[in-house]
Design a protein around this motif. Structure first.
Motif, mmCIF file in Angstrom:
data_model
loop_
_atom_site.group_PDB
_atom_site.id
_atom_site.type_symbol
_atom_site.label_atom_id
_atom_site.label_comp_id
_atom_site.label_asym_id
_atom_site.label_seq_id
_atom_site.Cartn_x
_atom_site.Cartn_y
_atom_site.Cartn_z
ATOM 1 N N GLN A 84 0.851 -1.198 0.000
ATOM 2 C CA GLN A 84 0.000 0.000 0.000
ATOM 3 C C GLN A 84 0.878 1.236 0.000
ATOM 4 O OE1 GLN A 84 -3.341 0.006 2.708
ATOM 5 N NE2 GLN A 84 -2.956 2.134 3.230
ATOM 6 N N GLU A 85 0.538 2.205 -0.879
ATOM 7 C CA GLU A 85 1.308 3.446 -0.954
ATOM 8 C C GLU A 85 0.377 4.627 -1.179
ATOM 9 O OE1 GLU A 85 4.944 3.759 -3.066
ATOM 10 O OE2 GLU A 85 5.254 1.596 -3.099
ATOM 11 N N ALA A 86 0.799 5.790 -0.708
ATOM 12 C CA ALA A 86 0.042 7.021 -0.899
ATOM 13 C C ALA A 86 0.329 7.580 -2.296
ATOM 14 C CB ALA A 86 0.421 8.048 0.160
ATOM 15 N N TYR A 87 -0.693 8.214 -2.890
ATOM 16 C CA TYR A 87 -0.531 8.846 -4.199
ATOM 17 C C TYR A 87 -1.236 10.193 -4.193
ATOM 18 C CZ TYR A 87 -5.371 7.999 -5.356
ATOM 19 O OH TYR A 87 -6.740 8.045 -5.345
ATOM 20 N N SER A 88 -0.922 11.027 -5.173
ATOM 21 C CA SER A 88 -1.549 12.334 -5.328
ATOM 22 C C SER A 88 -1.444 12.760 -6.788
ATOM 23 C CB SER A 88 -0.846 13.356 -4.427
ATOM 24 O OG SER A 88 -1.364 14.645 -4.643
ATOM 25 N N LEU A 89 -2.576 13.138 -7.376
ATOM 26 C CA LEU A 89 -2.612 13.650 -8.754
ATOM 27 C C LEU A 89 -3.511 14.879 -8.787
ATOM 28 C CD1 LEU A 89 -2.988 10.259 -10.623
ATOM 29 C CD2 LEU A 89 -1.093 11.847 -10.898
ATOM 30 N N THR A 90 -3.099 15.920 -9.502
ATOM 31 C CA THR A 90 -3.858 17.161 -9.558
ATOM 32 C C THR A 90 -4.483 17.349 -10.936
ATOM 33 O OG1 THR A 90 -2.397 18.166 -7.919
ATOM 34 C CG2 THR A 90 -3.727 19.666 -9.244
ATOM 35 N N PHE A 91 -5.753 17.749 -10.930
ATOM 36 C CA PHE A 91 -6.507 17.993 -12.160
ATOM 37 C C PHE A 91 -7.038 19.416 -12.141
ATOM 38 C CE2 PHE A 91 -6.514 13.529 -11.262
ATOM 39 C CZ PHE A 91 -6.215 12.964 -12.483
ATOM 40 N N THR A 92 -7.181 20.001 -13.334
ATOM 41 C CA THR A 92 -7.694 21.364 -13.452
ATOM 42 C C THR A 92 -8.958 21.363 -14.305
ATOM 43 O OG1 THR A 92 -6.261 21.768 -15.354
ATOM 44 C CG2 THR A 92 -5.411 22.426 -13.188
ATOM 45 N N ASN A 93 -9.650 22.473 -14.248
ATOM 46 C CA ASN A 93 -10.877 22.680 -15.032
ATOM 47 C C ASN A 93 -11.948 21.630 -14.753
ATOM 48 O OD1 ASN A 93 -9.734 24.969 -16.318
ATOM 49 N ND2 ASN A 93 -8.686 23.613 -17.743
ATOM 50 N N ILE A 94 -12.114 21.256 -13.489
ATOM 51 C CA ILE A 94 -13.157 20.322 -13.104
ATOM 52 C C ILE A 94 -14.451 21.127 -12.966
ATOM 53 C CG2 ILE A 94 -13.950 18.676 -11.351
ATOM 54 C CD1 ILE A 94 -11.442 17.790 -12.974
ATOM 55 N N PRO A 95 -15.524 20.714 -13.658
ATOM 56 C CA PRO A 95 -16.784 21.463 -13.578
ATOM 57 C C PRO A 95 -17.330 21.496 -12.150
ATOM 58 C CG PRO A 95 -16.886 19.786 -15.293
ATOM 59 C CD PRO A 95 -15.615 19.566 -14.542
ATOM 60 N N GLN A 96 -17.912 22.626 -11.788
ATOM 61 C CA GLN A 96 -18.444 22.785 -10.439
ATOM 62 C C GLN A 96 -19.662 21.892 -10.220
ATOM 63 O OE1 GLN A 96 -19.094 26.825 -9.310
ATOM 64 N NE2 GLN A 96 -19.288 26.315 -7.168
ATOM 65 N N LYS A 97 -20.498 21.778 -11.211
ATOM 66 C CA LYS A 97 -21.701 20.951 -11.077
ATOM 67 C C LYS A 97 -21.472 19.607 -11.750
ATOM 68 C CE LYS A 97 -24.922 24.719 -10.688
ATOM 69 N NZ LYS A 97 -26.100 25.374 -11.195
ATOM 70 N N GLY A 98 -21.635 18.542 -11.000
ATOM 71 C CA GLY A 98 -21.534 17.202 -11.563
ATOM 72 C C GLY A 98 -20.147 16.615 -11.623
ATOM 73 N N GLY A 99 -19.121 17.421 -11.554
ATOM 74 C CA GLY A 99 -17.760 16.915 -11.616
ATOM 75 C C GLY A 99 -17.415 16.317 -12.964
ATOM 76 N N LEU A 100 -16.532 15.336 -12.958
ATOM 77 C CA LEU A 100 -16.057 14.723 -14.191
ATOM 78 C C LEU A 100 -15.835 13.230 -13.948
ATOM 79 C CD1 LEU A 100 -15.166 15.532 -17.077
ATOM 80 C CD2 LEU A 100 -12.871 15.831 -16.181
ATOM 81 N N SER A 101 -16.487 12.390 -14.742
ATOM 82 C CA SER A 101 -16.308 10.936 -14.624
ATOM 83 C C SER A 101 -14.858 10.575 -14.925
ATOM 84 C CB SER A 101 -17.212 10.199 -15.608
ATOM 85 O OG SER A 101 -18.556 10.437 -15.319
ATOM 86 N N ALA A 102 -14.365 9.579 -14.194
ATOM 87 C CA ALA A 102 -12.970 9.177 -14.379
ATOM 88 C C ALA A 102 -12.809 7.699 -14.039
ATOM 89 C CB ALA A 102 -12.061 10.018 -13.485
ATOM 90 N N SER A 103 -11.683 7.164 -14.473
ATOM 91 C CA SER A 103 -11.331 5.790 -14.164
ATOM 92 C C SER A 103 -9.922 5.779 -13.579
ATOM 93 C CB SER A 103 -11.367 4.933 -15.430
ATOM 94 O OG SER A 103 -10.929 3.623 -15.147
ATOM 95 N N ALA A 104 -9.771 5.081 -12.466
ATOM 96 C CA ALA A 104 -8.455 4.934 -11.838
ATOM 97 C C ALA A 104 -7.957 3.519 -12.079
ATOM 98 C CB ALA A 104 -8.547 5.203 -10.347
ATOM 99 N N THR A 105 -6.699 3.393 -12.457
ATOM 100 C CA THR A 105 -6.074 2.093 -12.655
ATOM 101 C C THR A 105 -4.883 1.981 -11.715
ATOM 102 O OG1 THR A 105 -6.712 2.074 -14.984
ATOM 103 C CG2 THR A 105 -4.969 0.550 -14.321
ATOM 104 N N VAL A 106 -4.837 0.877 -10.981
ATOM 105 C CA VAL A 106 -3.720 0.611 -10.080
ATOM 106 C C VAL A 106 -2.904 -0.526 -10.683
ATOM 107 C CG1 VAL A 106 -3.035 -0.120 -7.763
ATOM 108 C CG2 VAL A 106 -5.047 1.351 -8.071
ATOM 109 N N MET A 107 -1.627 -0.270 -10.904
ATOM 110 C CA MET A 107 -0.708 -1.285 -11.426
ATOM 111 C C MET A 107 0.059 -1.898 -10.263
ATOM 112 S SD MET A 107 -1.211 -1.331 -14.682
ATOM 113 C CE MET A 107 0.144 -2.397 -15.129
ATOM 114 N N CYS A 108 0.120 -3.227 -10.279
ATOM 115 C CA CYS A 108 0.799 -3.975 -9.223
ATOM 116 C C CYS A 108 1.816 -4.921 -9.865
ATOM 117 C CB CYS A 108 -0.216 -4.797 -8.429
ATOM 118 S SG CYS A 108 -1.573 -3.822 -7.742
#
Length: 139
Positions: A84-108
């Motif tokens: 287990q490890e900590a991660y952090s990623l920053t995104f810009t221009n995220i809409p205020q209403k509803g946000g933005l659908s996304a998919s996270a992939t973890v490689m092991c």
């Protein structure tokens, strides 16, 4: 002719110290305010959390990739030393209403060098108030 040989060094030190203290006192409220508050209108969101490869036997986390719908993926390389490890990623221009659908992939990667991965769908949302962080644990 007499020369004035008064010692001004202690007065100069006291005055210099007072200037430094006054400068710091004036700067501290600005610094605290700047770091304590984010601009909720900015659309900037930092997705943070822990990624875990516990579902795979003897595997450690090597990478987390988040792909917002319609945008380029962002990835962070991790040490690959821990389950287990900590991660952090920053995104810009995220809409205020509803946000933005996304998919996270973890490689092991397991001890034999075999790669495995898993995905998690979620929505990047702009947190309420003054924070820019959205917590997302990937296990």
């Amino acid at each position: 002719m007499e020369t004035d040989m008064r010692d001004f060094s202690s007065k100069a030190k006291k005055f210099g110290s007072a200037v430094v203290v006054a400068s710091l006192a004036a700067a501290v409220p600005v610094a605290v305010t700047g770091t304590a508050e984010a601009n909720p209108a900015s659309g900037r969101v930092k997705v943070v959390g822990d990624a875990s490869c516990e579902r795979f036997q003897d595997a450690s986390v090597t990478e987390v990739t988040i792909t917002p719908r319609g945008r380029a993926p962002k990835a962070v390389q991790l040490s690959g030393e821990d389950v287990q490890e900590a991660y952090s990623l920053t995104f810009t221009n995220i809409p205020q209403k509803g946000g933005l659908s996304a998919s996270a992939t973890v490689m092991c990667e397991d001890v034999d060098g075999q790669s495995q991965s898993f995905n998690k769908n979620f929505t990047i949302t702009r947190p309420a108030g003054t924070t820019e962080k959205q917590n997302l644990n990937l296990a």
